[in-house]
Design a protein around this motif. Structure first.
Motif, mmCIF file in Angstrom:
data_model
loop_
_atom_site.group_PDB
_atom_site.id
_atom_site.type_symbol
_atom_site.label_atom_id
_atom_site.label_comp_id
_atom_site.label_asym_id
_atom_site.label_seq_id
_atom_site.Cartn_x
_atom_site.Cartn_y
_atom_site.Cartn_z
ATOM 1 N N ILE A 5 38.033 29.533 32.931
ATOM 2 C CA ILE A 5 37.620 30.934 32.844
ATOM 3 C C ILE A 5 36.395 31.175 33.724
ATOM 4 C CG2 ILE A 5 36.564 32.628 31.293
ATOM 5 C CD1 ILE A 5 38.695 31.995 29.279
ATOM 6 N N THR A 6 35.460 30.244 33.736
ATOM 7 C CA THR A 6 34.258 30.379 34.564
ATOM 8 C C THR A 6 34.610 30.404 36.045
ATOM 9 O OG1 THR A 6 32.950 29.278 32.871
ATOM 10 C CG2 THR A 6 31.997 29.379 35.070
ATOM 11 N N ALA A 7 35.505 29.520 36.465
ATOM 12 C CA ALA A 7 35.919 29.484 37.869
ATOM 13 C C ALA A 7 36.710 30.738 38.242
ATOM 14 C CB ALA A 7 36.743 28.238 38.140
ATOM 15 N N ALA A 8 37.549 31.214 37.327
ATOM 16 C CA ALA A 8 38.306 32.446 37.573
ATOM 17 C C ALA A 8 37.359 33.633 37.710
ATOM 18 C CB ALA A 8 39.307 32.683 36.450
ATOM 19 N N ALA A 9 36.323 33.653 36.901
ATOM 20 C CA ALA A 9 35.332 34.727 36.980
ATOM 21 C C ALA A 9 34.636 34.708 38.337
ATOM 22 C CB ALA A 9 34.316 34.585 35.853
ATOM 23 N N GLY A 13 34.657 37.580 40.992
ATOM 24 C CA GLY A 13 33.348 38.217 41.148
ATOM 25 C C GLY A 13 32.920 38.992 39.917
ATOM 26 N N VAL A 14 33.344 38.517 38.754
ATOM 27 C CA VAL A 14 32.981 39.155 37.484
ATOM 28 C C VAL A 14 32.415 38.090 36.548
ATOM 29 C CG1 VAL A 14 34.750 40.961 37.720
ATOM 30 C CG2 VAL A 14 35.305 38.854 36.485
ATOM 31 N N SER A 15 32.002 38.501 35.364
ATOM 32 C CA SER A 15 31.455 37.536 34.414
ATOM 33 C C SER A 15 32.588 36.826 33.672
ATOM 34 C CB SER A 15 30.558 38.242 33.397
ATOM 35 O OG SER A 15 31.342 38.974 32.477
ATOM 36 N N PRO A 16 32.311 35.619 33.173
ATOM 37 C CA PRO A 16 33.309 34.916 32.361
ATOM 38 C C PRO A 16 33.729 35.736 31.138
ATOM 39 C CG PRO A 16 31.603 33.394 33.030
ATOM 40 C CD PRO A 16 31.138 34.771 33.441
ATOM 41 N N ARG A 17 32.823 36.520 30.613
ATOM 42 C CA ARG A 17 33.149 37.362 29.453
ATOM 43 C C ARG A 17 34.219 38.398 29.813
ATOM 44 N NH1 ARG A 17 28.831 40.100 25.344
ATOM 45 N NH2 ARG A 17 30.373 41.076 24.022
ATOM 46 N N THR A 18 34.140 38.938 31.011
ATOM 47 C CA THR A 18 35.140 39.904 31.464
ATOM 48 C C THR A 18 36.511 39.242 31.571
ATOM 49 O OG1 THR A 18 33.488 41.191 32.656
ATOM 50 C CG2 THR A 18 35.783 41.468 33.351
#
Length: 70
Positions: A5-9, A13-18
């Motif tokens: 999820i962190t790498a996808a964020a 170019g968004v936050s991991p929470r998004t």
């Protein structure tokens, strides 16, 4: 390639929470490997045009973006 999820964020170019929110509402497909959530890079590439189209439709209607409206 499979991304966390962190790498996808970072890719988007968004936050991991998004990203986690998009996964939770089913807007972004995931793969679970022994309980770990992974997102295929190809799924991210397919996700972007869909989100751009959705955002443009909301913009053209003069509305604000709300997750509840999806």
């Amino acid at each position: 390639h499979l991304l966390t999820i962190t790498a996808a964020a970072a890719y988007l170019g968004v936050s991991p929470r998004t990203v986690a929110r998009e996964v939770a509402i089913g807007a972004l497909a995931t793969i679970r490997i022994r309980g770990a959530v992974r997102i295929a890079e190809s799924d991210l590439e397919a996700y972007l045009p869909i989100q751009e189209d959705r955002a443009m439709a909301v913009y053209k209607r003069g509305e604000r973006w709300h997750y509840a409206a999806m």
